[in-house]
Design a protein around this motif. Structure first.
Motif, mmCIF file in Angstrom:
data_model
loop_
_atom_site.group_PDB
_atom_site.id
_atom_site.type_symbol
_atom_site.label_atom_id
_atom_site.label_comp_id
_atom_site.label_asym_id
_atom_site.label_seq_id
_atom_site.Cartn_x
_atom_site.Cartn_y
_atom_site.Cartn_z
ATOM 1 N N GLY A 53 0.620 -1.728 -0.053
ATOM 2 C CA GLY A 53 0.351 -0.167 -0.083
ATOM 3 C C GLY A 53 1.082 1.396 0.310
ATOM 4 O O GLY A 53 0.631 2.540 0.450
ATOM 5 N N GLU A 54 2.529 1.041 -0.174
ATOM 6 C CA GLU A 54 3.177 2.374 -0.546
ATOM 7 C C GLU A 54 2.884 3.288 -1.566
ATOM 8 O O GLU A 54 3.079 2.268 -2.347
ATOM 9 N N ILE A 55 2.966 4.151 -1.918
ATOM 10 C CA ILE A 55 2.807 4.893 -2.558
ATOM 11 C C ILE A 55 4.646 5.637 -3.100
ATOM 12 O O ILE A 55 4.751 6.570 -2.084
ATOM 13 N N PHE A 56 4.560 5.540 -4.317
ATOM 14 C CA PHE A 56 5.624 6.460 -4.991
ATOM 15 C C PHE A 56 5.459 6.667 -6.273
ATOM 16 O O PHE A 56 4.610 6.490 -7.358
ATOM 17 N N LEU A 57 6.349 7.833 -6.537
ATOM 18 C CA LEU A 57 6.255 8.476 -8.040
ATOM 19 C C LEU A 57 6.683 8.201 -8.398
ATOM 20 O O LEU A 57 8.277 7.649 -7.734
ATOM 21 N N TRP A 58 6.788 7.474 -10.354
ATOM 22 C CA TRP A 58 7.147 6.935 -10.387
ATOM 23 C C TRP A 58 7.406 7.237 -12.243
ATOM 24 O O TRP A 58 9.089 7.254 -12.348
ATOM 25 N N LYS A 59 6.889 8.170 -12.315
ATOM 26 C CA LYS A 59 7.446 9.098 -14.074
ATOM 27 C C LYS A 59 6.986 10.800 -13.966
ATOM 28 O O LYS A 59 5.822 10.797 -13.484
ATOM 29 N N GLU A 60 7.564 11.730 -14.472
ATOM 30 C CA GLU A 60 7.353 12.659 -14.841
ATOM 31 C C GLU A 60 7.499 12.599 -16.317
ATOM 32 O O GLU A 60 8.885 12.607 -16.803
ATOM 33 N N PHE A 61 5.871 12.857 -17.454
ATOM 34 C CA PHE A 61 6.898 13.638 -18.002
ATOM 35 C C PHE A 61 6.278 15.114 -18.614
ATOM 36 O O PHE A 61 5.065 15.150 -17.521
ATOM 37 N N ASN A 62 7.392 15.453 -19.377
ATOM 38 C CA ASN A 62 6.637 17.125 -19.611
ATOM 39 C C ASN A 62 6.239 17.929 -20.732
ATOM 40 O O ASN A 62 5.925 17.182 -21.425
ATOM 41 N N SER A 63 6.039 19.425 -20.361
ATOM 42 C CA SER A 63 4.865 19.486 -21.703
ATOM 43 C C SER A 63 5.308 19.613 -23.458
ATOM 44 O O SER A 63 4.919 19.237 -24.552
ATOM 45 N N ASN A 64 6.708 18.643 -23.561
ATOM 46 C CA ASN A 64 7.556 18.773 -24.597
ATOM 47 C C ASN A 64 7.233 18.021 -25.397
ATOM 48 O O ASN A 64 8.257 17.854 -26.839
ATOM 49 N N MET A 65 6.597 17.151 -24.755
ATOM 50 C CA MET A 65 6.650 15.528 -25.045
ATOM 51 C C MET A 65 5.601 15.721 -25.744
ATOM 52 O O MET A 65 4.132 15.472 -24.996
ATOM 53 N N PRO A 66 4.894 14.703 -27.249
ATOM 54 C CA PRO A 66 3.505 13.987 -27.071
ATOM 55 C C PRO A 66 2.827 13.554 -26.482
ATOM 56 O O PRO A 66 3.471 11.788 -26.486
ATOM 57 N N ILE A 67 1.736 13.736 -25.731
ATOM 58 C CA ILE A 67 1.002 13.031 -24.802
ATOM 59 C C ILE A 67 -0.311 12.707 -25.375
ATOM 60 O O ILE A 67 -0.841 14.069 -25.410
ATOM 61 N N SER A 68 -1.295 12.193 -25.198
ATOM 62 C CA SER A 68 -2.917 11.575 -25.350
ATOM 63 C C SER A 68 -3.241 11.593 -24.067
ATOM 64 O O SER A 68 -2.564 10.869 -23.122
ATOM 65 N N ILE A 69 -4.188 11.963 -24.124
ATOM 66 C CA ILE A 69 -4.712 12.059 -22.379
ATOM 67 C C ILE A 69 -6.205 11.726 -22.526
ATOM 68 O O ILE A 69 -6.703 11.884 -23.481
ATOM 69 N N GLU A 70 -6.510 10.344 -21.846
ATOM 70 C CA GLU A 70 -7.786 10.052 -22.007
ATOM 71 C C GLU A 70 -8.133 10.108 -20.255
ATOM 72 O O GLU A 70 -7.453 9.415 -18.993
ATOM 73 N N TYR A 71 -9.533 11.141 -20.238
ATOM 74 C CA TYR A 71 -10.185 11.010 -18.704
ATOM 75 C C TYR A 71 -11.203 9.714 -18.757
ATOM 76 O O TYR A 71 -11.837 9.263 -19.528
ATOM 77 N N ASN A 72 -11.201 9.394 -17.663
ATOM 78 C CA ASN A 72 -12.513 8.533 -17.060
ATOM 79 C C ASN A 72 -13.187 9.872 -17.408
ATOM 80 O O ASN A 72 -13.681 10.975 -16.577
ATOM 81 N N ILE A 73 -15.225 8.825 -17.784
ATOM 82 C CA ILE A 73 -16.039 9.709 -17.804
ATOM 83 C C ILE A 73 -17.272 8.750 -16.920
ATOM 84 O O ILE A 73 -17.403 7.721 -17.247
ATOM 85 N N ASN A 74 -18.041 9.458 -16.547
ATOM 86 C CA ASN A 74 -18.903 8.485 -15.688
ATOM 87 C C ASN A 74 -20.268 9.317 -15.598
ATOM 88 O O ASN A 74 -20.568 10.346 -15.682
ATOM 89 N N PHE A 75 -20.935 8.608 -16.923
ATOM 90 C CA PHE A 75 -22.436 8.848 -16.846
ATOM 91 C C PHE A 75 -23.806 8.278 -15.321
ATOM 92 O O PHE A 75 -24.718 7.913 -16.194
ATOM 93 N N GLU A 76 -23.787 8.457 -14.883
ATOM 94 C CA GLU A 76 -24.682 8.954 -13.484
ATOM 95 C C GLU A 76 -24.966 9.736 -13.396
ATOM 96 O O GLU A 76 -25.038 11.120 -13.561
#
Length: 76
Positions: A53-76
């Protein structure tokens, strides 16, 4: 909004790396706990959780890299 998945790389289908919330990583010893956009420096950070249950920062990507983001959509 909650981020569900990010894809890092110029070619989404063939060479991008995909990171999905809850995905097992590092030989199944960790899973992706949180993917968050950090507005101060416009980066994406990925936190992982081990079986204790321990949480660690693993990766960080900066804005000069091409990144596609998919969001969670809740239809409730």
């Amino acid at each position: 909004m909650d981020i569900r998945k990010i894809s890092v790389g110029a070619d989404y289908k063939s060479s991008a790396m995909h990171y999905i919330l809850g995905q097992d990583i590092l030989n199944g010893n960790y899973c992706i706990h949180l993917i968050k956009h950090i507005e101060e420096n416009n980066s994406i950070k990925i936190w992982i959780e081990n079986k204790k249950g321990e949480i660690f920062l693993w990766k960080e990507f900066n804005s000069n890299m091409p990144i596609s983001i998919e969001y969670n959509i809740n239809f409730e």
